[in-house]
Design a protein around this motif. Structure first.
Motif, mmCIF file in Angstrom:
data_model
loop_
_atom_site.group_PDB
_atom_site.id
_atom_site.type_symbol
_atom_site.label_atom_id
_atom_site.label_comp_id
_atom_site.label_asym_id
_atom_site.label_seq_id
_atom_site.Cartn_x
_atom_site.Cartn_y
_atom_site.Cartn_z
ATOM 1 N N SER A 283 9.288 13.668 30.065
ATOM 2 C CA SER A 283 9.184 14.119 28.679
ATOM 3 C C SER A 283 9.382 12.924 27.752
ATOM 4 O O SER A 283 10.142 12.005 28.052
ATOM 5 N N ALA A 284 8.694 12.946 26.635
ATOM 6 C CA ALA A 284 8.786 11.868 25.658
ATOM 7 C C ALA A 284 10.094 11.989 24.893
ATOM 8 O O ALA A 284 10.550 13.082 24.589
ATOM 9 N N ASN A 285 10.697 10.836 24.584
ATOM 10 C CA ASN A 285 11.955 10.839 23.832
ATOM 11 C C ASN A 285 11.736 11.257 22.386
ATOM 12 O O ASN A 285 12.521 11.982 21.822
ATOM 13 N N GLN A 286 10.670 10.729 21.763
ATOM 14 C CA GLN A 286 10.402 11.036 20.363
ATOM 15 C C GLN A 286 9.004 11.614 20.238
ATOM 16 O O GLN A 286 8.085 11.173 20.909
ATOM 17 N N ALA A 287 8.869 12.553 19.355
ATOM 18 C CA ALA A 287 7.557 13.134 19.106
ATOM 19 C C ALA A 287 6.742 12.174 18.243
ATOM 20 O O ALA A 287 7.269 11.475 17.390
ATOM 21 N N VAL A 288 5.468 12.117 18.475
ATOM 22 C CA VAL A 288 4.568 11.284 17.693
ATOM 23 C C VAL A 288 3.959 12.157 16.612
ATOM 24 O O VAL A 288 3.459 13.245 16.883
ATOM 25 N N THR A 289 4.022 11.667 15.379
ATOM 26 C CA THR A 289 3.474 12.416 14.266
ATOM 27 C C THR A 289 2.349 11.617 13.637
ATOM 28 O O THR A 289 2.518 10.441 13.338
ATOM 29 N N ILE A 290 1.245 12.242 13.448
ATOM 30 C CA ILE A 290 0.124 11.626 12.749
ATOM 31 C C ILE A 290 -0.009 12.346 11.422
ATOM 32 O O ILE A 290 -0.140 13.562 11.382
ATOM 33 N N GLN A 291 0.084 11.563 10.353
ATOM 34 C CA GLN A 291 0.057 12.155 9.022
ATOM 35 C C GLN A 291 -1.197 11.688 8.297
ATOM 36 O O GLN A 291 -1.515 10.510 8.286
ATOM 37 N N ALA A 292 -1.884 12.619 7.693
ATOM 38 C CA ALA A 292 -3.060 12.285 6.911
ATOM 39 C C ALA A 292 -2.707 12.417 5.439
ATOM 40 O O ALA A 292 -1.803 13.155 5.068
ATOM 41 N N GLY A 293 -3.383 11.700 4.612
ATOM 42 C CA GLY A 293 -3.143 11.763 3.180
ATOM 43 C C GLY A 293 -4.074 10.812 2.476
ATOM 44 O O GLY A 293 -5.031 10.306 3.051
ATOM 45 N N THR A 294 -3.782 10.550 1.234
ATOM 46 C CA THR A 294 -4.607 9.623 0.465
ATOM 47 C C THR A 294 -3.792 8.383 0.134
ATOM 48 O O THR A 294 -2.586 8.462 -0.086
ATOM 49 N N ALA A 295 -4.459 7.262 0.128
ATOM 50 C CA ALA A 295 -3.843 5.989 -0.241
ATOM 51 C C ALA A 295 -4.542 5.488 -1.493
ATOM 52 O O ALA A 295 -5.763 5.365 -1.512
ATOM 53 N N ALA A 296 -3.762 5.239 -2.542
ATOM 54 C CA ALA A 296 -4.344 4.750 -3.791
ATOM 55 C C ALA A 296 -3.310 3.913 -4.533
ATOM 56 O O ALA A 296 -2.180 4.346 -4.729
ATOM 57 N N LEU A 297 -3.700 2.716 -4.926
ATOM 58 C CA LEU A 297 -2.861 1.830 -5.721
ATOM 59 C C LEU A 297 -3.522 1.628 -7.075
ATOM 60 O O LEU A 297 -4.752 1.547 -7.158
ATOM 61 N N SER A 298 -2.720 1.511 -8.110
ATOM 62 C CA SER A 298 -3.275 1.209 -9.425
ATOM 63 C C SER A 298 -2.400 0.167 -10.109
ATOM 64 O O SER A 298 -1.221 0.012 -9.787
ATOM 65 N N ILE A 299 -2.994 -0.546 -11.038
ATOM 66 C CA ILE A 299 -2.278 -1.517 -11.866
ATOM 67 C C ILE A 299 -1.805 -0.770 -13.101
ATOM 68 O O ILE A 299 -2.609 -0.183 -13.818
ATOM 69 N N THR A 300 -0.499 -0.775 -13.345
ATOM 70 C CA THR A 300 0.018 -0.057 -14.515
ATOM 71 C C THR A 300 0.291 -0.989 -15.682
ATOM 72 O O THR A 300 0.481 -0.526 -16.800
ATOM 73 N N SER A 301 0.328 -2.291 -15.413
ATOM 74 C CA SER A 301 0.448 -3.276 -16.493
ATOM 75 C C SER A 301 -0.375 -4.491 -16.096
ATOM 76 O O SER A 301 -0.310 -4.926 -14.951
ATOM 77 N N PRO A 302 -1.149 -5.028 -17.029
ATOM 78 C CA PRO A 302 -1.995 -6.176 -16.670
ATOM 79 C C PRO A 302 -1.161 -7.434 -16.441
ATOM 80 O O PRO A 302 -0.052 -7.562 -16.954
ATOM 81 N N LEU A 303 -1.711 -8.346 -15.655
ATOM 82 C CA LEU A 303 -1.060 -9.630 -15.409
ATOM 83 C C LEU A 303 -1.240 -10.514 -16.632
ATOM 84 O O LEU A 303 -2.366 -10.769 -17.066
ATOM 85 N N VAL A 304 -0.138 -10.951 -17.185
ATOM 86 C CA VAL A 304 -0.173 -11.873 -18.327
ATOM 87 C C VAL A 304 0.640 -13.097 -17.928
ATOM 88 O O VAL A 304 1.837 -12.997 -17.648
ATOM 89 N N MET A 305 -0.042 -14.224 -17.847
ATOM 90 C CA MET A 305 0.618 -15.481 -17.486
ATOM 91 C C MET A 305 1.105 -16.151 -18.767
ATOM 92 O O MET A 305 0.498 -16.006 -19.834
ATOM 93 N N SER A 306 2.205 -16.892 -18.660
ATOM 94 C CA SER A 306 2.684 -17.645 -19.819
ATOM 95 C C SER A 306 1.676 -18.743 -20.149
ATOM 96 O O SER A 306 0.874 -19.140 -19.317
ATOM 97 N N ASP A 307 1.719 -19.228 -21.372
ATOM 98 C CA ASP A 307 0.724 -20.216 -21.802
ATOM 99 C C ASP A 307 1.272 -21.645 -21.741
ATOM 100 O O ASP A 307 0.799 -22.534 -22.429
ATOM 101 N N ILE A 308 2.251 -21.867 -20.896
ATOM 102 C CA ILE A 308 2.800 -23.208 -20.715
ATOM 103 C C ILE A 308 1.768 -24.063 -19.995
ATOM 104 O O ILE A 308 1.164 -23.635 -19.007
ATOM 105 N N ALA A 309 1.573 -25.268 -20.486
ATOM 106 C CA ALA A 309 0.591 -26.178 -19.875
ATOM 107 C C ALA A 309 1.039 -26.576 -18.477
ATOM 108 O O ALA A 309 2.224 -26.791 -18.219
ATOM 109 N N LEU A 310 0.074 -26.636 -17.572
ATOM 110 C CA LEU A 310 0.370 -27.051 -16.200
ATOM 111 C C LEU A 310 0.198 -28.562 -16.060
ATOM 112 O O LEU A 310 -0.694 -29.153 -16.651
ATOM 113 N N TYR A 311 1.036 -29.148 -15.280
ATOM 114 C CA TYR A 311 0.929 -30.550 -14.879
ATOM 115 C C TYR A 311 1.300 -30.605 -13.412
ATOM 116 O O TYR A 311 1.845 -29.635 -12.873
ATOM 117 N N PRO A 312 0.990 -31.675 -12.714
ATOM 118 C CA PRO A 312 1.297 -31.718 -11.280
ATOM 119 C C PRO A 312 2.760 -31.386 -10.993
ATOM 120 O O PRO A 312 3.670 -31.985 -11.566
#
Length: 177
Positions: free
Chosen positions: A34-63
């Protein structure tokens, strides 16, 4: 008929005698685990969204300098998702500057944690875009804040001065857990 009955009785007797002489057991062998643990297969929906846009600071880049900004993502699906960086989309116009950039990502709990001194969990360039786990799992409806950093490598060529690298992207996805 009497001969037939005697012959049948003799054959039956010989069979019984042979079986008794051989000995041994007659068993039906069976095994199960007998198996020690039961295997569960779960179905559903996967969806990611951006809730705030990426805003980078305006500091000048140098090496050696790093620029940072935050973006928030939300799990709009019905299953938990492990976040990962699935690569980078390079700027539409490749320049010497964009070739010298190192992009990094790290999960933070507040925007105030996202500073230029914060070490990213994952880093990569547009030439070698990473695919790696962010060590963050989002339950359905939960959000996470990501700190995105852009570093100009210390060995960036001098021709990258006064150039821009805009409209690049980070590909963030979720793996069902």
């Amino acid at each position: 008929m009497k001969t037939f009955l005697l012959a049948s009785a003799a054959i039956l007797g010989a069979t019984l005698l042979a079986t008794a002489a051989v000995g041994g057991t007659y068993a039906l062998l069976n095994s199960s685990v007998s198996a020690n643990q039961a295997v569960t297969i779960q179905a559903g929906t996967a969806a990611l969204s951006i809730t705030s846009p990426l805003v980078m600071s305006d500091i000048a880049l140098y090496p050696g300098a790093r620029n940072v900004g935050t973006v928030e993502v939300r799990n709009d699906g019905t299953v938990s998702l492990a976040l990962r960086l699935f690569g980078l989309t390079p700027p539409t116009a490749q320049t010497a500057l964009s070739e010298g950039l190192v992009v990094g990502v790290r999960t933070v709990s507040a925007a105030s944690e996202c500073t230029s001194s914060l070490t990213p969990t994952i880093t990569g360039t547009f030439l070698s875009a990473p695919v790696a786990e962010l060590d963050t799992t989002l339950a359905p409806g939960a959000t996470a804040m990501l700190c995105v950093s852009v570093l100009l490598s210390a060995d960036a060529p001098s021709v990258s001065q006064s150039q821009t690298a805009t409209s690049f992207g980070l590909l963030i996805d979720g793996r069902q857990v």
